[in-house]
Design a protein around this motif. Structure first.
Motif, PDB file in Angstrom:
ATOM      1  N   LEU A  26       0.859  -1.179   0.000  1.00 10.04           N
ATOM      2  CA  LEU A  26       0.000   0.000   0.000  1.00 10.04           C
ATOM      3  C   LEU A  26       0.899   1.234   0.000  1.00 10.04           C
ATOM      4  O   LEU A  26       1.790   1.363   0.845  1.00 10.04           O
ATOM      5  CB  LEU A  26      -0.889   0.020   1.247  1.00 10.04           C
ATOM      6  N   LEU A 125      -8.664   6.741  -7.721  1.00  6.52           N
ATOM      7  CA  LEU A 125      -8.652   6.670  -6.262  1.00  6.52           C
ATOM      8  C   LEU A 125      -8.743   8.075  -5.667  1.00  6.52           C
ATOM      9  O   LEU A 125      -7.911   8.931  -5.943  1.00  6.52           O
ATOM     10  CB  LEU A 125      -7.380   5.976  -5.774  1.00  6.52           C
ATOM     11  N   MET A 128      -8.144   6.933   0.978  1.00  8.73           N
ATOM     12  CA  MET A 128      -8.164   5.739   1.820  1.00  8.73           C
ATOM     13  C   MET A 128      -8.138   6.208   3.266  1.00  8.73           C
ATOM     14  O   MET A 128      -7.205   6.886   3.687  1.00  8.73           O
ATOM     15  CB  MET A 128      -6.958   4.834   1.545  1.00  8.73           C
ATOM     16  N   ILE A 174     -12.554  -2.256   3.079  1.00  9.39           N
ATOM     17  CA  ILE A 174     -11.643  -3.340   2.718  1.00  9.39           C
ATOM     18  C   ILE A 174     -10.860  -3.796   3.946  1.00  9.39           C
ATOM     19  O   ILE A 174     -10.274  -2.983   4.653  1.00  9.39           O
ATOM     20  CB  ILE A 174     -10.637  -2.887   1.644  1.00  9.39           C
ATOM     21  N   VAL A 185     -12.241   2.875   1.271  1.00  7.61           N
ATOM     22  CA  VAL A 185     -11.577   3.268   0.035  1.00  7.61           C
ATOM     23  C   VAL A 185     -12.624   3.876  -0.892  1.00  7.61           C
ATOM     24  O   VAL A 185     -13.649   3.248  -1.186  1.00  7.61           O
ATOM     25  CB  VAL A 185     -10.902   2.061  -0.641  1.00  7.61           C
ATOM     26  N   TYR A 187     -13.574   6.010  -4.539  1.00  4.40           N
ATOM     27  CA  TYR A 187     -13.149   6.274  -5.910  1.00  4.40           C
ATOM     28  C   TYR A 187     -14.104   7.244  -6.598  1.00  4.40           C
ATOM     29  O   TYR A 187     -15.311   7.239  -6.345  1.00  4.40           O
ATOM     30  CB  TYR A 187     -13.128   4.980  -6.731  1.00  4.40           C
ATOM     31  N   TYR A 269      -3.829  -2.572  -9.520  1.00  2.00           N
ATOM     32  CA  TYR A 269      -4.898  -3.103  -8.671  1.00  2.00           C
ATOM     33  C   TYR A 269      -4.925  -4.632  -8.709  1.00  2.00           C
ATOM     34  O   TYR A 269      -5.806  -5.235  -9.325  1.00  2.00           O
ATOM     35  CB  TYR A 269      -6.233  -2.513  -9.108  1.00  2.00           C
ATOM     36  N   THR A 565      -7.046  -3.439  -4.428  1.00  2.00           N
ATOM     37  CA  THR A 565      -6.807  -2.066  -4.016  1.00  2.00           C
ATOM     38  C   THR A 565      -5.454  -1.645  -4.576  1.00  2.00           C
ATOM     39  O   THR A 565      -4.620  -2.494  -4.902  1.00  2.00           O
ATOM     40  CB  THR A 565      -6.800  -1.934  -2.483  1.00  2.00           C
ATOM     41  N   GLN A 566      -5.246  -0.347  -4.671  1.00  2.00           N
ATOM     42  CA  GLN A 566      -4.039   0.153  -5.324  1.00  2.00           C
ATOM     43  C   GLN A 566      -2.789  -0.296  -4.573  1.00  2.00           C
ATOM     44  O   GLN A 566      -2.650  -0.050  -3.373  1.00  2.00           O
ATOM     45  CB  GLN A 566      -4.081   1.674  -5.417  1.00  2.00           C
TER      46      GLN A 566
END
Length: 709
Positions: A26, A125, A128, A174, A185, A187, A269, A565-566
């Motif tokens: 992350l 994104l 977070m 998440i 998260v 977007y 991702y 997730t990124q």
């Protein structure tokens, strides 16, 4: 199979020890050790510009493309680079026999010619935010694993309620680190996406299934789309008044190329990994999931492929479905082979032996974890057969016979709903599905898969429809298929529309296709019920296993498992040694493209103009110093499904390629990272630009980019 029922569990199994440059990190949680290692490998980009929610940063340029891929913003006019196979479904949808963009490629000479890809989304994104303290204190400790997840889902729904009516915002809660940490998260979702450039499939899918997951590779796996926004640069529905989106951050594109040992970083991702699945879980996945999946999909795909190669209309209808099915079919084969060759089960058992010794080292550990390994072993070994039958069921009736899926969709149709609701359901759920459906082909698939299912599972797991086939059709699946497709109104759209408009639910369920679907649905419920106690023990056992491993090695650095997730992975450009006496170089060139060419072969054909261009070798600024065109390259980045389309950056965070595949020898990568073997296959960005400029004759697209050397 188990993934479908335990998806939320496997998304919690979240950490691994760091080996070499292992890890899907992350950006928000990079530790000092990782940053130091990145710099050692050649990273020079400011660390504080990787992730910043207040100021423009690199995270703002990397997107979710569609529902399961990645992409990158490369111009201040909303251009997105991603893989050809990521745009495949949208390109197929825009194609026809007369305008076959899959076969021939497409370019828009200006923005007015760009094609709106209905239903396609691109998500950036936004933020977070850790919400652990808003979730875990509210979850009672006495709940079962299923109840625990239901409680967390309920709490999460409340935390996300503010986004319920916003079609341009997507928000999820998440879990990370085995459910010990949770993030919200969020977007920004853009819904006006237009196709700009895509190469012919002979470039974008060069090598087809034969080369899928293999090296050396020679695939120009890219496509170019543009994101549109309203006049205020906000997400909006499609409109001719929309304008190109201005991203917060645009990635510069490098023509400098790569050499062995260069820094390589992916941001994308990744979907899901299971790096800490127990040895018992791995064994069940190999025997009870992968093997049945290989057999059933192989039988279905043989029928599809034969029809696709003989008929262009069927090829267009089934191109995307076939690609999706065959990808995980071959993945399952490669995974089993790699797990055996890399002796992964032995490694896991060695780790579990060390864990057992640690558990038995004192009374506190025994009281807390003494039951753990025995329970996991008994649960998995005791459910091996039923898990295998479940996979055969899912692959046959849920993923195999299309008519059953259509009938299950129609079961959700509300006869008493408003005309507006019914119209929306028909347009979105039914008409779109039937556009890519060929009843005659499904008619061929049905008896093959139903016969195979009967041969592989005990009689007690046969849906009741098998009794009808035995008594009324003498057990002849072809006769049953002929009768079903001749008498069902579900096999063609006009008849189905009449049925939905003129009959009630009672009449609807009497259709032969619905009879089949309801029979299989009943058996599905029964199999699930029989597996439920095993699922419960698997979920609890794997969660406790993760907790025990983390406690045993509390001083290790951990990274969260993939959860779509990124994530960032760092490493180097390098080749590998797949077996004794063999070394794979880190790059391929146009020479290999021409060597693989086979005229009119569905996987290795090239249009004459492409052959001519490559033989001419007029690569200009896109060529390497030795005069060749670098096509694909390897790096040791840690990626998985979902990373397709991920940008690959050099140490300055300049774009050098697009990740599109992994290598066959390390298809065990979802379960274990093998640093000496695992490689990411990327298309060199210079080949992408050359193809856009010289092959597709769209130099205006290249002029949009911020090109650096």
């Amino acid at each position: 199979m188990r993934k479908l029922f335990l998806f939320f569990l496997l998304s919690l199994i979240a950490v691994s020890w760091v080996k070499a440059d292992e890890g899907m990190w992350l950006l928000k949680e990079l530790n000092r050790e990782s940053v130091a290692r990145m710099k050692e490998l050649g990273f020079t980009f400011p660390v504080n510009k990787l992730y910043d929610e207040k100021n423009a940063s690199l995270k703002d340029a990397v997107v979710i493309f569609g529902g399961g891929c990645s992409g990158v913003a490369v111009s201040d006019k909303g251009l997105i680079f991603t893989n050809h196979h990521c745009g495949y479904g949208a390109i197929q949808k825009l194609s026809s026999v007369e305008a076959d963009y899959l076969k021939n490629g497409f370019k828009a000479d200006n923005q007015q010619q760009e094609l709106y890809a209905d239903g396609l989304t691109v998500s950036f994104l936004r933020s977070m935010e850790e919400v652990t303290d808003q979730i875990l204190p509210k979850v009672p400790m006495v709940l079962s694993e299923v109840q625990r997840e239901q409680a967390i889902d309920s709490i999460s729904d409340e935390l996300l309620r503010q986004y319920d009516n916003d079609p341009f915002t997507s928000a999820r809660i998440i879990p990370f680190y085995s459910g010990n940490k949770y993030y919200k998260v969020v977007y920004d979702v853009f819904r006006d996406i237009r196709l700009v450039v895509t190469p012919p499939s002979s470039v974008g899918k060069y090598g087809g299934d034969t080369d899928n997951w293999m090296w050396p590779r020679h695939t120009g796996d890219f496509s170019v789309f543009r994101v549109y926004a309203d006049r205020n640069n906000k997400p909006a529905k499609y409109s001719v008044d929309n304008v190109p989106y201005r991203p917060k951050y645009v990635v510069p594109v490098s023509l400098g190329g790569v050499k062995e040992g260069d820094y390589a970083m992916t941001i994308g991702y990744p979907g899901s990994t299971q790096r800490y699945l127990s040895s018992f879980g791995i064994a069940q996945q190999m025997e009870s999931e992968n093997k049945p999946r290989i057999e059933v999909r192989g039988a279905k795909q043989d029928i599809w492929w034969d029809a696709m190669t003989k008929n262009d209309t069927i090829r267009l209808k089934y191109a995307n479905k076939y690609a999706g099915s065959s990808n995980y079919w071959k993945n399952s084969m490669g995974m089993n082979e790699a797990l055996v060759k890399l002796d992964v089960l032995a490694q896991k058992r060695q780790l579990e032996k060390r864990l057992s010794d640690w558990i038995n080292s004192n009374e506190k550990n025994r009281a807390k974890y003494g039951h753990l390994l025995k329970t996991l072993e008994e649960t998995y070994t005791g459910s091996t057969d039923l898990a295998r039958y479940t996979t055969y069921f899912l692959e046959t009736f849920n993923n195999g016979i299309e008519l059953i899926r259509f009938a299950n969709t129609i079961l959700q149709f509300d006869m008493d709903g408003t005309e507006e609701d019914k119209s929306e359901f028909i347009n979105d759920r039914i008409i779109e599905s039937y556009k890519n459906y060929e009843p005659k082909l499904d008619r061929k698939v049905l008896p093959v898969l139903m016969r195979l299912y009967e041969q592989r599972v005990p009689a007690e797991y046969l849906p009741d429809i098998y009794n009808k086939i035995k008594t009324e059709f003498d057990g002849d699946y072809d006769k049953y298929a002929d009768w079903l497709f001749a008498n069902s109104q579900f096999t063609n759209l006009p008849d189905l529309m009449k049925l939905l408009k003129n009959v009630d639910t009672e009449t609807l369920v009497q259709d032969p296709a619905m009879e089949l679907a309801l029979s299989t649905k009943d058996m599905g419920y029964e199999i699930t019920e029989r597996m439920m106690s095993a699922y419960e023990n698997m979920m609890r056992g794997e969660r406790e296993l993760m907790a025990a491993l983390m406690e045993m090695d509390s001083k290790k650095n951990f990274y969260p498992d993939a959860t779509f997730t990124q994530r960032m992975s760092y490493g180097s450009v390098k080749g590998y040694k797949p077996r004794d006496g063999v070394w794979y170089d880190y790059y391929t060139t146009e020479k290999g493209v021409l060597e693989k060419y086979r005229e009119n072969d569905p996987e290795f054909h090239l249009e004459p103009k492409i052959i001519e261009a490559l033989k001419k070798r007029d690569f200009g600024r896109y060529g390497a110093k030795d005069g060749t065109m670098r096509v694909n390259f390897l790096s040791d980045n840690d990626i998985t499904g979902g990373n397709s389309g991920s940008p690959v950056f050099n140490g300055k965070a300049e774009l050098i390629g697009l990740a599109f595949d992994g290598n066959w020898e390390a298809l065990s990568g979802d379960i274990v990272f093998e640093p000496e073997m695992q490689r990411t296959i990327s298309v060199d960005i210079r080949y992408v630009l050359y193809t856009i400029d010289k092959i597709m004759e769209a130099p205006h697209i290249v002029r949009e980019l911020n090109i650096v050397k």
